[in-house]
Design a protein around this motif. Sequence first.
Motif, PDB file in Angstrom:
ATOM      1  N   CYS A  62     -10.566   6.836   1.228  1.00 29.76           N
ATOM      2  CA  CYS A  62      -9.195   7.185   1.610  1.00 29.76           C
ATOM      3  C   CYS A  62      -8.974   6.835   3.079  1.00 29.76           C
ATOM      4  O   CYS A  62      -9.849   7.056   3.929  1.00 29.76           O
ATOM      5  CB  CYS A  62      -8.946   8.673   1.398  1.00 29.76           C
ATOM      6  SG  CYS A  62      -8.752   9.152  -0.339  1.00 29.76           S
ATOM      7  N   ARG A  84       0.066  14.868 -10.003  1.00 26.97           N
ATOM      8  CA  ARG A  84      -0.325  13.552 -10.514  1.00 26.97           C
ATOM      9  C   ARG A  84       0.844  12.580 -10.363  1.00 26.97           C
ATOM     10  O   ARG A  84       1.990  12.895 -10.689  1.00 26.97           O
ATOM     11  CB  ARG A  84      -0.719  13.651 -11.984  1.00 26.97           C
ATOM     12  CG  ARG A  84      -1.061  12.292 -12.618  1.00 26.97           C
ATOM     13  CD  ARG A  84      -1.580  12.475 -14.028  1.00 26.97           C
ATOM     14  NE  ARG A  84      -0.597  13.132 -14.880  1.00 26.97           N
ATOM     15  CZ  ARG A  84      -0.843  13.553 -16.121  1.00 26.97           C
ATOM     16  NH1 ARG A  84      -2.065  13.400 -16.630  1.00 26.97           N
ATOM     17  NH2 ARG A  84       0.099  14.139 -16.849  1.00 26.97           N
ATOM     18  N   ALA A 113      -8.390   0.070  -6.066  1.00 24.59           N
ATOM     19  CA  ALA A 113      -8.702   1.248  -5.266  1.00 24.59           C
ATOM     20  C   ALA A 113      -9.329   0.828  -3.947  1.00 24.59           C
ATOM     21  O   ALA A 113     -10.040  -0.183  -3.860  1.00 24.59           O
ATOM     22  CB  ALA A 113      -9.652   2.164  -6.029  1.00 24.59           C
ATOM     23  N   THR A 169       0.839  -1.197   0.000  1.00 28.05           N
ATOM     24  CA  THR A 169       0.000   0.000   0.000  1.00 28.05           C
ATOM     25  C   THR A 169       0.875   1.249   0.000  1.00 28.05           C
ATOM     26  O   THR A 169       1.640   1.469   0.951  1.00 28.05           O
ATOM     27  CB  THR A 169      -0.916   0.036   1.235  1.00 28.05           C
ATOM     28  OG1 THR A 169      -1.719  -1.156   1.265  1.00 28.05           O
ATOM     29  CG2 THR A 169      -1.822   1.259   1.209  1.00 28.05           C
ATOM     30  N   ALA A 214      -5.076   5.566  -0.960  1.00 28.66           N
ATOM     31  CA  ALA A 214      -6.305   5.470  -1.754  1.00 28.66           C
ATOM     32  C   ALA A 214      -6.374   4.180  -2.554  1.00 28.66           C
ATOM     33  O   ALA A 214      -7.377   3.910  -3.211  1.00 28.66           O
ATOM     34  CB  ALA A 214      -6.405   6.661  -2.703  1.00 28.66           C
ATOM     35  N   GLY A 215      -5.305   3.387  -2.530  1.00 28.18           N
ATOM     36  CA  GLY A 215      -5.296   2.136  -3.286  1.00 28.18           C
ATOM     37  C   GLY A 215      -4.145   1.266  -2.841  1.00 28.18           C
ATOM     38  O   GLY A 215      -3.345   1.641  -1.975  1.00 28.18           O
ATOM     39  N   GLN A 254      -3.166   5.967 -12.210  1.00 31.13           N
ATOM     40  CA  GLN A 254      -2.616   7.191 -11.651  1.00 31.13           C
ATOM     41  C   GLN A 254      -3.393   7.618 -10.408  1.00 31.13           C
ATOM     42  O   GLN A 254      -4.499   7.152 -10.147  1.00 31.13           O
ATOM     43  CB  GLN A 254      -2.639   8.317 -12.677  1.00 31.13           C
ATOM     44  CG  GLN A 254      -4.037   8.701 -13.141  1.00 31.13           C
ATOM     45  CD  GLN A 254      -4.011   9.727 -14.257  1.00 31.13           C
ATOM     46  OE1 GLN A 254      -3.005   9.910 -14.938  1.00 31.13           O
ATOM     47  NE2 GLN A 254      -5.120  10.421 -14.465  1.00 31.13           N
ATOM     48  N   VAL A 255      -2.751   8.532  -9.653  1.00 32.24           N
ATOM     49  CA  VAL A 255      -3.383   9.156  -8.498  1.00 32.24           C
ATOM     50  C   VAL A 255      -3.243  10.660  -8.675  1.00 32.24           C
ATOM     51  O   VAL A 255      -2.168  11.153  -9.037  1.00 32.24           O
ATOM     52  CB  VAL A 255      -2.709   8.737  -7.173  1.00 32.24           C
ATOM     53  CG1 VAL A 255      -3.490   9.292  -5.984  1.00 32.24           C
ATOM     54  CG2 VAL A 255      -2.580   7.233  -7.068  1.00 32.24           C
ATOM     55  N   PHE A 267      -7.321  11.925  -2.291  1.00 31.25           N
ATOM     56  CA  PHE A 267      -6.538  11.349  -3.376  1.00 31.25           C
ATOM     57  C   PHE A 267      -7.479  10.622  -4.333  1.00 31.25           C
ATOM     58  O   PHE A 267      -8.255   9.761  -3.916  1.00 31.25           O
ATOM     59  CB  PHE A 267      -5.492  10.375  -2.819  1.00 31.25           C
ATOM     60  CG  PHE A 267      -4.492  11.022  -1.910  1.00 31.25           C
ATOM     61  CD1 PHE A 267      -3.396  11.703  -2.422  1.00 31.25           C
ATOM     62  CD2 PHE A 267      -4.656  10.976  -0.530  1.00 31.25           C
ATOM     63  CE1 PHE A 267      -2.477  12.312  -1.581  1.00 31.25           C
ATOM     64  CE2 PHE A 267      -3.744  11.581   0.319  1.00 31.25           C
ATOM     65  CZ  PHE A 267      -2.654  12.250  -0.207  1.00 31.25           C
ATOM     66  N   ASP A 268      -7.398  10.999  -5.598  1.00 33.88           N
ATOM     67  CA  ASP A 268      -8.262  10.413  -6.632  1.00 33.88           C
ATOM     68  C   ASP A 268      -7.488   9.294  -7.334  1.00 33.88           C
ATOM     69  O   ASP A 268      -6.597   9.546  -8.144  1.00 33.88           O
ATOM     70  CB  ASP A 268      -8.670  11.504  -7.623  1.00 33.88           C
ATOM     71  CG  ASP A 268      -9.569  10.971  -8.734  1.00 33.88           C
ATOM     72  OD1 ASP A 268     -10.126   9.872  -8.568  1.00 33.88           O
ATOM     73  OD2 ASP A 268      -9.681  11.653  -9.768  1.00 33.88           O
ATOM     74  N   TRP A 269      -7.825   8.059  -7.031  1.00 33.92           N
ATOM     75  CA  TRP A 269      -7.135   6.868  -7.552  1.00 33.92           C
ATOM     76  C   TRP A 269      -7.904   6.332  -8.750  1.00 33.92           C
ATOM     77  O   TRP A 269      -9.102   6.081  -8.666  1.00 33.92           O
ATOM     78  CB  TRP A 269      -7.052   5.817  -6.455  1.00 33.92           C
ATOM     79  CG  TRP A 269      -6.396   4.519  -6.821  1.00 33.92           C
ATOM     80  CD1 TRP A 269      -6.909   3.533  -7.611  1.00 33.92           C
ATOM     81  CD2 TRP A 269      -5.119   4.055  -6.387  1.00 33.92           C
ATOM     82  NE1 TRP A 269      -6.045   2.486  -7.710  1.00 33.92           N
ATOM     83  CE2 TRP A 269      -4.922   2.773  -6.961  1.00 33.92           C
ATOM     84  CE3 TRP A 269      -4.132   4.579  -5.580  1.00 33.92           C
ATOM     85  CZ2 TRP A 269      -3.766   2.027  -6.727  1.00 33.92           C
ATOM     86  CZ3 TRP A 269      -2.995   3.836  -5.343  1.00 33.92           C
ATOM     87  CH2 TRP A 269      -2.806   2.581  -5.921  1.00 33.92           C
ATOM     88  N   SER A 270      -7.205   6.157  -9.869  1.00 34.30           N
ATOM     89  CA  SER A 270      -7.833   5.564 -11.052  1.00 34.30           C
ATOM     90  C   SER A 270      -6.995   4.373 -11.504  1.00 34.30           C
ATOM     91  O   SER A 270      -6.136   3.887 -10.766  1.00 34.30           O
ATOM     92  CB  SER A 270      -7.967   6.604 -12.162  1.00 34.30           C
ATOM     93  OG  SER A 270      -6.694   7.059 -12.583  1.00 34.30           O
TER      94      SER A 270
END
Length: 659
Positions: A191, A175, A187, A144, A215-216, A168-169, A162-165
């Motif tokens: 968070c 980024r 993901a 993690t 976040a992931g 990418q974060v 944190f925007d986890w896709s």
Amino acid sequence: MDLLFGRQDFASEACQQNTFLLTNGLGGYCSLSAAFSATRGDHALLMASLRAPTARFDLVHRMSEQLTVGRQTVWLSTQDKAGCPDEDGWRHLVLFEGDGPRWVYEVAGVRVTRQLAMDYGQNTVAVQYTIENHSQAPCTLTATPWLRFIPKGGRMTSRRRFDWSASQVRSGGLRLRFAVEGGIAEALPDCQYETLRFRHDAPDGRTPTGLCGAAGRFVFTAAPGQTRPCAVVLGTGADLPTAGAVLASQARRRQEQAQAAGLHTALGQALSAAADAFIVERASTQGKTIVAGYPFFTDWGRDTMIALPGCTLSTGRYEDARSILRTFAANERDGLLPNLFPDQDAQPQYNTADAALLFINCLWLYYTRTQDDAFVAEMWPCAARIVQCYRQGTSHGIHMDADGLLCAGEGLDQVTWMDVRIGTHLPTPRHGKPVEINAYWYNALRIMARLAPLAGADGGPYAQLAAQAGASFRQAFWMPGEQRLRDVISPQPSPADTQLRCNQIWAVSMPFTPLTRDQAAGVVRSVRQALWTPCGLRTLDPADPDFHPVYGGPQKVRDLAYHQGTVWPFPLGGYYLALLRVGDFSPASCRQVRQDLDALLPALREGCLGSLPEIYDGGVPGPSRGCFAQAWSVGELLRVCEALERPQAAGLEGSWAQA
């Protein structure tokens, strides 16, 4: 060099005392403890430099790792935490190799190997695992990444999201991309946050805790009997390389750097590798520079001019040396060089008396190796302006007195390397004529006299100034009764003038010395008797009432001790060069220096593995203090290693003065 550590070294949490360091040539780095823990707020798995070398961002602070074998789940990572149990992966660590770095863990028949590498010239770090499952049950490794996305030294709050896709974060306009090999990325539903305890920051009065967010995570599995290679690559670039490519590139660069230096001793080879960490790009000047130390400092003019000969010339990096000297020459103002470089909209700070004089010394040492007449001619206008401005007078009270010696410092200025100021208090006031500044001045004048013909100039006036300065130096600084030099000649005589400090050693070790042979021998003896330690020189005689035996505590307490006895490794380089010079590089003098240098090999196994630190305690030097990796410490001791193998490289061509 052998930087292997086993269970005997990890019988307790002692593995959290040492640090590894990987760098990317941009000012970014990857640094954690040997236990794979963050013990400092300035530690990071990926400290990215988004504008080299100062715009550094803590993107990935650490990686937590759990291994599940059947129904058993244990930590592989180690971490001190606040508010929840610590991670204790050090208990399963059976081998750590600092020159890598590489870890080996054993849990219930499963062996996990972790290797790290940083991509040179990129803000990219690779974490490669090998899972060898010799058990009868399937196993899962969950890694993690704990994120911060804040400027180095900043504070993160729990409001940061944190925007986890898929790959990418994103957070706060920043980024981070990631690529997974041999596993999956998933993901987290929400968070998560954790508060870390920084065991190395708390004793020094720095912020003892810090927040991270996740976040992931990355998941890798191995069936019974299976050996599974897998990896994660984290970086800011659009196209991430494979982990194998990053590891291979890092190994290849280390080999190339060692070959370029061409040194044969274990210490010389280790310091050659360590030197590479400090030479970085500077975006604002489109050239190279030298980071003074990790993890705290960026690039400083004085540190750069002291570290340059060892970090670039002793390692054969002549193009880097030219780039650095050109950068400083282009930023010369009124005979001064920047001590703090401009970055973005900041203004440079010209608050040092020694950097400009050491620039001339670097030019000489470069020329003695390369015979590059054209570069000397290119740099000559800058060097000539430095001497002219120092003669006529420039900022900070720097000017040549009637006796030919230099005065420097006024008001609350601290323009020598002993530059601590606490409000209106100067713990080491050195206004007047500091001994090393005048040794540098004499050396610079002699160099100018020698180099003048290469620029079509007349060297006679410089030789005359040098003769005057040399005679005045011997008369003003020499203390016949004690057979050593004064530290400073103040406008108003002070007890500080005659304190026994390490600054006098540079009057012997510079290429051109104003001293007689007997005087130089006296300086070397006095330094050895009172100031020498195996890992550095004390900054003050222990018998002096101002001596501080310990460096630590809050900032004010540390500042009071910083130059009042604290041991610094970098003056040890000047001491050994002086010892060799006084001994005419005889077999006996070389043997003594080699024997003394053997004591530095254990120092490479403590603190930042494979490197040398900023300072040690003055009383009983033990654990390193300050920056765990310091450029001038590495550079100056590297010069000594080279001088033992290639004496002509020391550049000590000047003859002794006559009594």
